[in-house]
Design an enzyme around this catalytic site. Structure first.
Site, mmCIF file in Angstrom:
data_model
loop_
_atom_site.group_PDB
_atom_site.id
_atom_site.type_symbol
_atom_site.label_atom_id
_atom_site.label_comp_id
_atom_site.label_asym_id
_atom_site.label_seq_id
_atom_site.Cartn_x
_atom_site.Cartn_y
_atom_site.Cartn_z
ATOM 1 N N GLY A 9 -4.822 1.395 -0.945
ATOM 2 C CA GLY A 9 -4.388 2.593 -1.652
ATOM 3 C C GLY A 9 -4.618 3.782 -0.752
ATOM 4 N N ALA A 42 -2.090 1.591 7.159
ATOM 5 C CA ALA A 42 -3.152 2.586 6.978
ATOM 6 C C ALA A 42 -3.474 3.388 8.232
ATOM 7 C CB ALA A 42 -4.428 1.961 6.424
ATOM 8 N N ALA A 43 -2.654 3.305 9.273
ATOM 9 C CA ALA A 43 -2.912 4.149 10.447
ATOM 10 C C ALA A 43 -2.816 5.624 10.078
ATOM 11 C CB ALA A 43 -1.925 3.809 11.559
ATOM 12 N N GLY A 44 -1.816 5.977 9.263
ATOM 13 C CA GLY A 44 -1.680 7.360 8.840
ATOM 14 C C GLY A 44 -2.844 7.827 7.985
ATOM 15 N N ASP A 45 -3.366 6.944 7.140
ATOM 16 C CA ASP A 45 -4.515 7.300 6.315
ATOM 17 C C ASP A 45 -5.773 7.454 7.160
ATOM 18 O OD1 ASP A 45 -2.954 7.231 4.006
ATOM 19 O OD2 ASP A 45 -3.302 5.080 3.740
#
Length: 305
Positions: free
Chosen positions: A46, A249-252
């Site tokens: 998430g 999830a690299a951006g997160d």
């Protein structure tokens, strides 16, 4: 004279918590096609939980605001956040299913994702204790996997208390003027920037977004990121070289690390270099939360940039 310890960045994250159900396959299926996968894993995810874990591992004091269900996934999601050092006292448990994300990762590390909101869809307003948690933060991280009403409530609370608001506009939806007016930094990837503005060139898209918000950082994947701010020359920060295994999830990871760096009052160019190092480390590992680096690792990779 000894140097006093650096105060920990106080980060509040208002966002989603999903159980990631990840299938790894050499080639993602086309529509109507079935392919054979190579592995299957589950793990906490998430965009909200991801950013919370990333910020905690990057050295922030992080509180998570959101909801999980009373199903089997709820305790697992809460436990993953607790294990990363995230304060989950304001993470609600509501009747029904937790959010889930159904992810296909191909042989090049690319991914396609279907999110089922579950409990996340119940976060339409904030309790007084939630508002106090926002007010006590240096930075509030927001995304769009919660209902817009809940996101807006958080942004307005942050604005009232002088808390920096960083909004990742994903998944992309039309953004209300009231939300944009309460956003200090908009953090889209290049595809989200195009969807929001209708402009394919990231520089042109970033300039257009400055009509609504004072600061924009457009992430460009392996090409790095672009920072645009009112009254300043745009800056492109290259990404460190990385052998991508899984870009989930690299951006997160980037968002969580950037929030910590900014809360520590680092200049934006340095903050972007540091956050880019965190993202580079994450793509070299499988999984979402499992791939996120610790502060010492980020420091070491950033020093090589």
């Amino acid at each position: 004279m000894p140097v006093p310890p650096r105060p920990r960045a106080r980060i509040a994250v208002l966002g989603s918590a999903n159980m990631d159900l990840v299938a790894y396959t050499r080639r993602a299926p086309a529509r109507g096609e079935t392919v054979t996968g190579e592995a299957f894993r589950t793990g906490a995810g998430g965009k909200g939980a991801n950013q919370a874990i990333a910020a905690a591992r990057a050295g922030g004091a992080v509180v998570m605001l959101g909801a999980v269900g009373d199903d089997d996934f709820g305790p697992r999601l809460r436990g993953a956040l607790d294990s990363a050092g995230v304060d989950t006292a304001r993470l609600r448990t509501v009747p029904g299913a937790s959010g889930t994300a159904h992810i296909v990762v191909d042989g090049d590390g690319g991914n396609a994702i279907v999110v089922v909101p579950g409990a996340n869809g119940t976060v339409t307003e904030l309790a007084d204790a939630d508002l106090h948690a926002v007010a006590a933060a240096d930075t509030l991280l927001l995304q769009l996997e919660l209902p817009l009403a809940g996101v807006l409530a958080g942004a307005l609370a942050a604005r009232r208390h002088g808390v920096r608001t960083v909004l990742t506009p994903a998944p992309v939806v039309p953004l209300p003027d009231e939300l944009l007016a309460a956003t200090d930094l908009l953090l889209p990837n290049e595809h989200e920037a195009e969807a929001l503005t209708g402009r394919a060139d990231p520089h042109t898209a970033a300039r257009a977004l400055l009509d609504a918000v004072p600061d924009v950082v457009v992430t460009l994947g392996a090409k790095g990121c672009l920072w645009a701010a009112r009254g300043k020359e745009p800056l492109t920060v290259p990404a460190p070289a990385a052998a991508a295994v899984d870009t989930t999830a690299a951006g997160d990871t980037f968002a969580g690390a950037l929030a910590v760096a900014l809360a520590e009052n680092r200049p934006m160019p340095d903050a972007l270099t540091w956050a880019s190092a965190a993202a580079a480390l994450s793509v070299e590992r499988e999984g979402a939360a499992a791939s996120m680096p610790e502060r010492a690792e980020i420091d070491a990779r950033a020093a090589k940039s």
